[in-house]
Motif scaffolding. Structure first.
Motif, short mmCIF file in Angstrom:
data_model
loop_
_atom_site.label_atom_id
_atom_site.label_comp_id
_atom_site.label_asym_id
_atom_site.label_seq_id
_atom_site.Cartn_x
_atom_site.Cartn_y
_atom_site.Cartn_z
N THR A 145 -4.21 12.40 -4.96
CA THR A 145 -5.00 11.54 -5.86
C THR A 145 -4.74 10.07 -5.59
N ALA A 146 -3.47 9.71 -5.39
CA ALA A 146 -3.12 8.32 -5.10
C ALA A 146 -3.73 7.86 -3.79
N LEU A 147 -3.75 8.72 -2.80
CA LEU A 147 -4.37 8.36 -1.52
C LEU A 147 -5.87 8.17 -1.67
N ARG A 148 -6.51 8.95 -2.51
CA ARG A 148 -7.95 8.76 -2.72
C ARG A 148 -8.21 7.41 -3.38
N VAL A 149 -7.40 7.07 -4.37
CA VAL A 149 -7.57 5.77 -5.03
C VAL A 149 -7.32 4.63 -4.04
N ALA A 150 -6.25 4.73 -3.26
CA ALA A 150 -5.93 3.68 -2.30
C ALA A 150 -7.01 3.54 -1.23
N THR A 170 0.82 -1.22 0.00
CA THR A 170 0.00 0.00 0.00
C THR A 170 0.85 1.27 0.00
N PRO A 171 1.80 1.44 0.92
CA PRO A 171 2.61 2.69 0.86
C PRO A 171 3.46 2.78 -0.39
N LEU A 172 3.99 1.65 -0.86
CA LEU A 172 4.78 1.70 -2.09
C LEU A 172 3.91 2.07 -3.29
#
Length: 281
Positions: free
Chosen positions: A134-139, A84-86
């Motif tokens: 944006t990446a955090l929203r997707v994740a 997840t963080p990667l």
């Protein structure tokens, strides 16, 4: 009074009423609709957020629920904690590259920090922060959907829809029968490939050979699919499937107090995370 003979007979009868099997993790014991309704408002709100704090809070919440309430194997735990963080870091760069520099605040400190420069093109910290959001929203949306996806099976979801939301059982169980065709086709494809290897069929290598192999697999797979569909249709017709408006359920999927508590608690935490995100912004 229960005798030994009746106990043995009940254990051999697959339709005998069985005692509920206790689950070690609480998410598996909840109603599937509760696990869908609880994160749904959060997933909708995430679509309209632009800050980092709100999706980050939902990522932490989803990870905590999955690690505490779901039965996960070691590879899945590693994928959640490390992948997840990667993935968020990589997607942050990918999304940040496509950010329009004209839409960034040139007066901010992050806009003046250049992370990468190629010719006249500059990748600034401000662009990366936009991509990271944006990446955090997707994740967060993916992880919230996994709360139900990793702890609910297809039959459980169909039973909950039919019994709780009054979805016509003709639609629910027909869709479930169609979904069960997928593993059947995968098994049939493995059998066809093994039969070709036993017969020494060699179509060669390269893209043309791959197309030939696909064509050689398609005809026997289609014939097997037709035979299986006919057997399923005859079995459903023999059991008078769809003859009545209602159906006697072997397993009851009811809405209980823990389901209400879980949904209410999740919505309260969702409101707290959104409030925290507004304050952090």
């Amino acid at each position: 009074m229960t005798t030994a003979g009746s106990t043995v007979a009940a254990s051999r009868n697959p339709y005998a009423e069985q005692a509920p099997v206790p689950t070690a993790r609480f998410l598996h014991g909840l109603n599937p609709l509760a696990k869908l309704a609880a994160p749904l408002p959060a997933m909708i709100l995430i679509l309209f957020t632009r800050d980092l704090a709100t999706p980050l809070g939902f990522v932490v919440l989803a990870l905590a629920l999955l690690l505490v309430g779901a039965r996960l194997r070691a590879p899945a735990v590693v994928a959640l904690l490390i992948g997840t963080p990667l993935g968020v870091a990589v997607l942050g760069v990918t999304f940040g590259v496509w950010v329009d520099p004209a839409r960034l605040d040139d007066a901010s400190t992050a806009a003046s920090i250049v992370l990468l420069e190629v010719g006249e093109w500059r990748f600034t910290l401000a662009a990366y922060l936009v991509g990271l959001a944006t990446a955090l929203r997707v994740a967060s949306i993916v992880l919230l959907s996994l709360i139900a996806g990793l702890t609910t099976t297809g039959p459980e979801l169909v039973r909950a829809l039919v019994q709780n939301l009054r979805v016509p059982y003709r639609l629910g169980y027909t869709a479930l029968a169609a979904l069960r065709f997928v593993p059947r086709f995968r098994h049939e494809l493995d059998v066809i490939r093994a039969a070709h290897r036993v017969r020494g069929i060699d179509t060669g290598r390269g893209p043309v050979a791959a197309v030939r192999r696909s064509i050689s697999y398609a005809i026997p797979l289609l014939a097997s699919a037709i035979r299986h569909a006919e057997r399923v249709a005859l079995a459903m017709e023999a059991r008078a499937f769809g003859a009545h408006h209602t159906r006697t359920e072997r397993t009851v999927s009811g809405w209980r107090l823990p389901d209400t508590v879980f949904v209410a608690a999740f919505w309260l935490v969702t409101a707290a995370i959104v409030w925290w995100g507004l304050l952090a912004a």
